[in-house]
Design a protein around this motif. Structure first.
Motif, PDB file in Angstrom:
ATOM      1  N   LYS A   1       0.847  -1.188   0.000  1.00 51.32           N
ATOM      2  CA  LYS A   1       0.000   0.000   0.000  1.00 51.32           C
ATOM      3  C   LYS A   1       0.887   1.244   0.000  1.00 51.32           C
ATOM      4  CE  LYS A   1      -4.030  -1.916   2.245  1.00 51.32           C
ATOM      5  NZ  LYS A   1      -4.974  -1.808   3.358  1.00 51.32           N
TER       6      LYS A   1
ATOM      7  N   CYS B   1      -1.576   8.150  -0.039  1.00 50.44           N
ATOM      8  CA  CYS B   1      -2.390   8.904  -1.003  1.00 50.44           C
ATOM      9  C   CYS B   1      -1.941  10.357  -1.019  1.00 50.44           C
ATOM     10  CB  CYS B   1      -3.863   8.801  -0.620  1.00 50.44           C
ATOM     11  SG  CYS B   1      -4.950   9.706  -1.741  1.00 50.44           S
TER      12      CYS B   1
ATOM     13  N   LYS C   1      -3.621   9.310   3.600  1.00 49.79           N
ATOM     14  CA  LYS C   1      -3.666   8.010   4.256  1.00 49.79           C
ATOM     15  C   LYS C   1      -2.911   6.970   3.434  1.00 49.79           C
ATOM     16  CE  LYS C   1      -8.021   8.766   6.603  1.00 49.79           C
ATOM     17  NZ  LYS C   1      -9.423   8.360   6.713  1.00 49.79           N
ATOM     18  N   THR C   2      -2.452   5.928   4.106  1.00 49.37           N
ATOM     19  CA  THR C   2      -1.772   4.835   3.427  1.00 49.37           C
ATOM     20  C   THR C   2      -2.829   3.845   2.963  1.00 49.37           C
ATOM     21  OG1 THR C   2       0.096   5.152   4.897  1.00 49.37           O
ATOM     22  CG2 THR C   2       0.065   3.118   3.637  1.00 49.37           C
ATOM     23  N   ALA C   3      -3.464   4.161   1.836  1.00 47.46           N
ATOM     24  CA  ALA C   3      -4.596   3.360   1.383  1.00 47.46           C
ATOM     25  C   ALA C   3      -4.617   3.168  -0.122  1.00 47.46           C
ATOM     26  CB  ALA C   3      -5.902   4.015   1.826  1.00 47.46           C
TER      27      ALA C   3
ATOM     28  N   LYS D   1      -3.852   1.291  -3.420  1.00 49.25           N
ATOM     29  CA  LYS D   1      -3.504  -0.043  -3.896  1.00 49.25           C
ATOM     30  C   LYS D   1      -3.590  -0.071  -5.414  1.00 49.25           C
ATOM     31  CE  LYS D   1      -4.566  -3.762  -1.822  1.00 49.25           C
ATOM     32  NZ  LYS D   1      -5.290  -4.914  -1.257  1.00 49.25           N
TER      33      LYS D   1
ATOM     34  N   CYS E   1      -7.321   4.781  -4.316  1.00 49.09           N
ATOM     35  CA  CYS E   1      -7.262   5.039  -2.884  1.00 49.09           C
ATOM     36  C   CYS E   1      -8.521   4.464  -2.258  1.00 49.09           C
ATOM     37  CB  CYS E   1      -7.151   6.534  -2.594  1.00 49.09           C
ATOM     38  SG  CYS E   1      -7.116   6.905  -0.828  1.00 49.09           S
ATOM     39  N   GLY E   2      -8.343   3.619  -1.265  1.00 48.92           N
ATOM     40  CA  GLY E   2      -9.487   3.012  -0.604  1.00 48.92           C
ATOM     41  C   GLY E   2     -10.204   3.958   0.327  1.00 48.92           C
ATOM     42  N   SER E   3      -9.538   5.053   0.716  1.00 49.18           N
ATOM     43  CA  SER E   3     -10.127   5.985   1.665  1.00 49.18           C
ATOM     44  C   SER E   3     -10.953   7.070   0.971  1.00 49.18           C
ATOM     45  CB  SER E   3      -9.024   6.619   2.505  1.00 49.18           C
ATOM     46  OG  SER E   3      -9.541   7.579   3.363  1.00 49.18           O
TER      47      SER E   3
END
Length: 93
Positions: A36, A39, A44-46, A48, A57-59
């Motif tokens: 990961k 962003c 955030k570290t999200a 993938k 970004c998953g967030s």
């Protein structure tokens, strides 16, 4: 159940095939593409990898373009610093 591989890690699935030096290169690439990343929009570290060169970004649900195996390639970083230096010199002159 114990660990199956000690040194091989993610490329243990290839067994003894393809040679050790090629597996070492593939190991570095696969670790980079499955990790990961931070962003640039929400921090955030999200982030993938979605597919080749596309990162999600998953967030904050942003989708961005990047490298095939890493979000930001070393070449892209060099280009970014060169462009900022050129812009800064253009403003001074």
């Amino acid at each position: 159940m114990g660990k199956r591989t000690k040194k091989a890690g993610i490329v243990g699935k290839y067994g003894t095939r393809y040679g050790s030096s090629i597996r070492k290169v593939v190991k570095k690439i696969e670790i980079a593409q499955h990790s990961k990343y931070g962003c640039p929009f929400c921090g955030k570290t999200a982030v993938k990898r979605h597919s080749v060169g596309i990162w999600d970004c998953g967030s904050c649900k942003k989708r961005m373009a990047g490298g095939a195996y890493m979000l930001s390639t070393p070449t892209a970083s060099d280009v970014r610093t060169t462009l900022t230096r050129v812009k800064r010199n253009a403003l001074i002159s």
